[in-house]
Design a protein around this motif. Sequence first.
Motif, PDB file in Angstrom:
ATOM      1  N   HIS A  47       0.784  -0.885   0.216  1.00  0.00           N
ATOM      2  CA  HIS A  47       0.523   0.306  -0.268  1.00  0.00           C
ATOM      3  C   HIS A  47       0.698   1.090  -0.054  1.00  0.00           C
ATOM      4  CE1 HIS A  47      -3.910   2.263   0.941  1.00  0.00           C
ATOM      5  NE2 HIS A  47      -2.941   2.917   1.709  1.00  0.00           N
TER       6      HIS A  47
ATOM      7  N   PRO B  72       1.896  -1.558  -9.031  1.00  0.00           N
ATOM      8  CA  PRO B  72       1.489  -1.801  -9.811  1.00  0.00           C
ATOM      9  C   PRO B  72      -0.201  -2.384  -9.879  1.00  0.00           C
ATOM     10  CG  PRO B  72       2.078  -3.324  -9.848  1.00  0.00           C
ATOM     11  CD  PRO B  72       2.632  -2.375  -8.351  1.00  0.00           C
ATOM     12  N   LEU B  73      -0.895  -3.129  -8.797  1.00  0.00           N
ATOM     13  CA  LEU B  73      -2.150  -2.995  -8.873  1.00  0.00           C
ATOM     14  C   LEU B  73      -3.319  -2.264  -8.634  1.00  0.00           C
ATOM     15  CD1 LEU B  73      -2.850  -6.787  -6.975  1.00  0.00           C
ATOM     16  CD2 LEU B  73      -3.057  -6.501  -9.605  1.00  0.00           C
ATOM     17  N   ALA B  74      -4.404  -2.027  -9.402  1.00  0.00           N
ATOM     18  CA  ALA B  74      -5.386  -1.331  -8.368  1.00  0.00           C
ATOM     19  C   ALA B  74      -5.873  -1.675  -7.369  1.00  0.00           C
ATOM     20  CB  ALA B  74      -6.240  -1.354  -9.906  1.00  0.00           C
ATOM     21  N   PRO B  75      -6.426  -0.149  -5.994  1.00  0.00           N
ATOM     22  CA  PRO B  75      -6.442  -1.705  -5.549  1.00  0.00           C
ATOM     23  C   PRO B  75      -8.087  -2.393  -5.241  1.00  0.00           C
ATOM     24  CG  PRO B  75      -7.013   1.186  -5.624  1.00  0.00           C
ATOM     25  CD  PRO B  75      -6.326   0.959  -6.774  1.00  0.00           C
ATOM     26  N   ALA B  76      -8.098  -3.429  -4.483  1.00  0.00           N
ATOM     27  CA  ALA B  76      -9.116  -3.869  -4.204  1.00  0.00           C
ATOM     28  C   ALA B  76     -10.937  -3.212  -4.600  1.00  0.00           C
ATOM     29  CB  ALA B  76      -8.889  -5.099  -3.146  1.00  0.00           C
TER      30      ALA B  76
END
Lengths: 116, 301
Positions: free
Chosen positions: B232, B238-242
């Motif tokens: 976080h 690179p990953l969108a938030p859940a």
Amino acid sequence: MPRRSRGGLEREIHAVLAAGDGPMTAGQVRDALGGDLAYTTVLTVLSRLFDKGEIAREQAGRGYAYSAPYDAAALTARRMTLLLDDRDADRAAVLTRFVDGLGPGDEQLLRGLLDR
Amino acid sequence: MTAPVLAAFAVMLLFAAVAPRLGQRLTPAIATCVLTAGSVIVAGSTGFVLAVLALTWLGQAPLVAWLADWSPSELDANTPVPEFVAAGALILLSAAGLRLLIRAIRRGRALVAVRRAHRGSSAVIVVDSDCPDAFATPAPHGRIVVTSALLAALSPEEQRVVLAHERAHLRHWHAWLVVVADLAEASNPLLRPTVAVIRHAVERWADEDAARRIGDRHLVARTVARVALLRHDTADSPLAPAATGGQVPQRVRALLSPPPDRRLWLVAVIVGLLTCSFVATFAVERTGDALFDRVATVQDR
């Protein structure tokens, strides 16, 4: 000679380039492979590898000379980095990640749980 | 035919409504297996019943009737299914089939691409990256990928937790269970909440497995929380938030509590529900078979 799979040929060509002394033209790569492949086949695979960013090329006469900046292990790491950065939902769906992203409010919740 | 068809749909709706809630109260391993099997059974039952309904109408088309040796007029006179219901079933069935096909092709391609990417590499691959992250590729011969940033941020004990968690995914073929559940959802979108619970249960299962092997629930809880916060805090994650959130805190909270009970009576409830689904589907098959026998132009007897 058994027919090579597409991935198999890519790996072989990469290995030839990695083992070579310097940049090689498509013709030289074909000769190093044993010469039973069509020139255009070798050229197609080389272009594909170049498009994927897995090999480098430079102008040599009227064509290109290709070289492999990464060895096999570094190449795997590079491909894995691509998986890591992948925004492709299908790839993400087949990987099992250690943690997903956090939702709103999750951060404070977690810090609270850690302090407990 | 009406009663078994209604029963089959009722059981499907009931499963879609209660399975997510029941699944959250089961141990993760049992929840994953029961809900995945249930999703496949219920999705298959729905597809079959829609196909029988659609056939009562489709069977009246001259070409189909000729191929199957049915009398279109007899079928029209004998079918208990109103035309608009049968036509609706055909539309739903086509849409479900198309969605399933597209999803299967896309997931299949992703599986091949991932497999190809790590052919010939070692079992654990360390990737040089600033983003703390770890994942496993699907079994068999799945690889565990860990970034250098994650390894650097964790103590040796915490690193063992991450590896134990990912190994559990590989050992129990979690990626495939999720893909199967996902395909069931593609053919029947009402199963979406159930599949979300399965995804979460798979992570919980790997957490519990790691906790058992390492023998320290608190350490596993702390590692999950720390890695999530590390990810976080990395600005260019690179990953969108859940989309939903709350998954990681739930995992941490569950690990900070004692191991969950088995609650086998809840499993019995779901198995009972699935048995009803089987019986209803079988009844649809029998009555459908009887109908098409009755309208056959060539009698077997």
